[in-house]
Design a protein around this motif. Structure first.
Motif, PDB file in Angstrom:
ATOM      1  N   LEU B  27       0.844  -1.210   0.000  1.00  0.00           N
ATOM      2  CA  LEU B  27       0.000   0.000   0.000  1.00  0.00           C
ATOM      3  C   LEU B  27       0.874   1.253   0.000  1.00  0.00           C
ATOM      4  N   ARG B  28       1.984   1.207   0.770  1.00  0.00           N
ATOM      5  CA  ARG B  28       2.889   2.362   0.814  1.00  0.00           C
ATOM      6  C   ARG B  28       3.474   2.614  -0.577  1.00  0.00           C
ATOM      7  N   LEU B  29       3.848   1.549  -1.279  1.00  0.00           N
ATOM      8  CA  LEU B  29       4.408   1.700  -2.623  1.00  0.00           C
ATOM      9  C   LEU B  29       3.360   2.271  -3.575  1.00  0.00           C
ATOM     10  N   VAL B  30       2.128   1.746  -3.474  1.00  0.00           N
ATOM     11  CA  VAL B  30       1.051   2.216  -4.353  1.00  0.00           C
ATOM     12  C   VAL B  30       0.778   3.700  -4.113  1.00  0.00           C
ATOM     13  N   LEU B  31       0.740   4.108  -2.836  1.00  0.00           N
ATOM     14  CA  LEU B  31       0.457   5.520  -2.547  1.00  0.00           C
ATOM     15  C   LEU B  31       1.616   6.410  -3.005  1.00  0.00           C
ATOM     16  N   HIS B  32       2.832   5.850  -2.949  1.00  0.00           N
ATOM     17  CA  HIS B  32       3.977   6.608  -3.477  1.00  0.00           C
ATOM     18  C   HIS B  32       3.807   6.831  -4.978  1.00  0.00           C
ATOM     19  N   LEU B  33       3.426   5.753  -5.694  1.00  0.00           N
ATOM     20  CA  LEU B  33       3.254   5.867  -7.147  1.00  0.00           C
ATOM     21  C   LEU B  33       2.140   6.852  -7.482  1.00  0.00           C
ATOM     22  N   LEU B  34       1.089   6.870  -6.642  1.00  0.00           N
ATOM     23  CA  LEU B  34      -0.021   7.793  -6.887  1.00  0.00           C
ATOM     24  C   LEU B  34       0.426   9.245  -6.744  1.00  0.00           C
ATOM     25  N   LYS B  35       1.360   9.503  -5.803  1.00  0.00           N
ATOM     26  CA  LYS B  35       1.821  10.885  -5.597  1.00  0.00           C
ATOM     27  C   LYS B  35       2.838  11.300  -6.653  1.00  0.00           C
ATOM     28  N   ALA B  36       3.601  10.297  -7.179  1.00  0.00           N
ATOM     29  CA  ALA B  36       4.633  10.611  -8.167  1.00  0.00           C
ATOM     30  C   ALA B  36       4.001  10.814  -9.540  1.00  0.00           C
ATOM     31  N   GLU B  37       4.812  11.228 -10.501  1.00  0.00           N
ATOM     32  CA  GLU B  37       4.348  11.421 -11.873  1.00  0.00           C
ATOM     33  C   GLU B  37       3.838  10.098 -12.458  1.00  0.00           C
ATOM     34  N   THR B  38       2.854  10.179 -13.355  1.00  0.00           N
ATOM     35  CA  THR B  38       2.328   8.988 -14.031  1.00  0.00           C
ATOM     36  C   THR B  38       3.447   8.251 -14.757  1.00  0.00           C
ATOM     37  N   GLU B  40       6.466   7.690 -13.921  1.00  0.00           N
ATOM     38  CA  GLU B  40       7.251   6.779 -13.082  1.00  0.00           C
ATOM     39  C   GLU B  40       6.607   5.392 -13.072  1.00  0.00           C
ATOM     40  N   THR B  41       5.264   5.360 -12.911  1.00  0.00           N
ATOM     41  CA  THR B  41       4.555   4.084 -12.931  1.00  0.00           C
ATOM     42  C   THR B  41       4.690   3.404 -14.282  1.00  0.00           C
ATOM     43  N   ASN B  42       4.521   4.204 -15.360  1.00  0.00           N
ATOM     44  CA  ASN B  42       4.590   3.625 -16.705  1.00  0.00           C
ATOM     45  C   ASN B  42       5.986   3.074 -16.993  1.00  0.00           C
TER      46      ASN B  42
END
Lengths: 202, 202
Positions: B27-38, B40-42
């Motif tokens: 969950l911490r990783l997911v919330l980090h990805l949500l706060k970071a730029e799209t 980064e996830t892609n």
């Protein structure tokens, strides 16, 4: 660390950007994915991309949601007279998991922190103030971590909310359940005496 | 743990399948990805998918590689007379990072473990035996962890290699550099005395 493959290198580099994941852990994760079925990697990648792309925030409470209005705000069975103000989405999940709260939420998206350059205008405070007059909210519960920044934020919101004539409360600070009195720090123990619970009312 | 969003739920579920990552960390990783730029996830998703899809294993040494023959096997400057046998790709990376070895490798892909049902035929041992006669290898260095399974594997390979007339050595077992004699376990200390290094030769 040098890798025999550029593909591994870039996968490790990307994973190591995540918080709490260093290059050694990243390599372990990559080698796990290599040993597992290709599907596992594809499912992971698809879930992350879809999540980041399609996620929205509830237009009322700023909680994460699959729709414009989150499942809590859209639920008519929730107590419309309580509004719990939290700093983060994680706090909503934590409070929901207690099963002790049936009201609505408002996610600030952080706390006031002059050191990190986060002021009241960077948080979802104005939308909280706009939301209150048109709502049935009678009590605002401040559930913000009792740190210096959290207490500053609680104080700021309390002052802003005064004109709305709603009851303003805060989650109790005290000795944690299962904690030992003698190991509790003085400030917490002090507050737990000052803000003692009246057992006659129970 | 209940999440307010099915997208979050499935992203957390997929991340929590990775070794050493529980649902809270996920969950911490997911919330980090949500706060970071799209982006980064892609980038993360693309790097993982591409890595899993395009990775191949070197047809000589079974090391991970971007090509049919890995960069170590294809490098004519490497010492073709030494072959270091390791159980895992991680060990290749670890030995390469020491900068002390300039020869070739052979990755077994595990160790013999009757408890886990891994026998000699599950490892890349037959390809090792096929590889030796047509090579310039004069010394096979067994760099396998000194556990019970590792020692069994080393013993098995030693017996199989005898007929090839190559020199068979093992990495030294002893007191780690920086380690204290008094805290070293008896077996390690015992072996370090039996297999002592001759300083006259240095």
């Amino acid at each position: 660390m040098d890798f025999p493959s550029k593909l591994i290198q870039s996968a490790v580099d990307e994973l190591a950007k995540l918080p709490g994941i260093g290059r050694k852990t990243a390599l372990r994760l990559v080698l796990h994915l290599l040993k597992a079925e290709t599907e596992e990697t594809n499912d992971l990648a698809a879930a992350l991309t879809k999540m980041r792309q399609d996620i929205t925030y509830c237009q009322y409470c700023h909680n994460i949601s699959d729709t414009d209005i989150c499942s809590i705000c859209a639920n008519p069975l929730r107590d419309q007279s309580s509004l719990c103000v939290v700093s983060d989405i994680r706090d909503v999940i934590a409070i929901e998991n207690t099963g002790q709260y049936k009201g609505l939420y408002h996610v600030l998206g952080g706390v006031i922190s002059p050191i990190e350059g986060i002021g009241p205008s960077d948080l979802n405070i104005s939308s909280l103030l706009e939301r209150l007059p048109n709502s049935e909210v009678k009590e605002v519960i401040l559930a913000i971590s009792p740190t210096m920044e959290g207490d500053t934020t609680s104080f700021y919101i309390t002052r802003k909310l005064r004109e709305f004539g709603v009851k303003i409360t805060s989650i109790a600070r005290g000795v944690p359940v299962g904690g030992e009195l003698e190991y509790t720090d003085e400030i917490t123990l002090g507050r737990s005496i000052v803000e003692r619970t009246n057992y006659n009312k129970l």
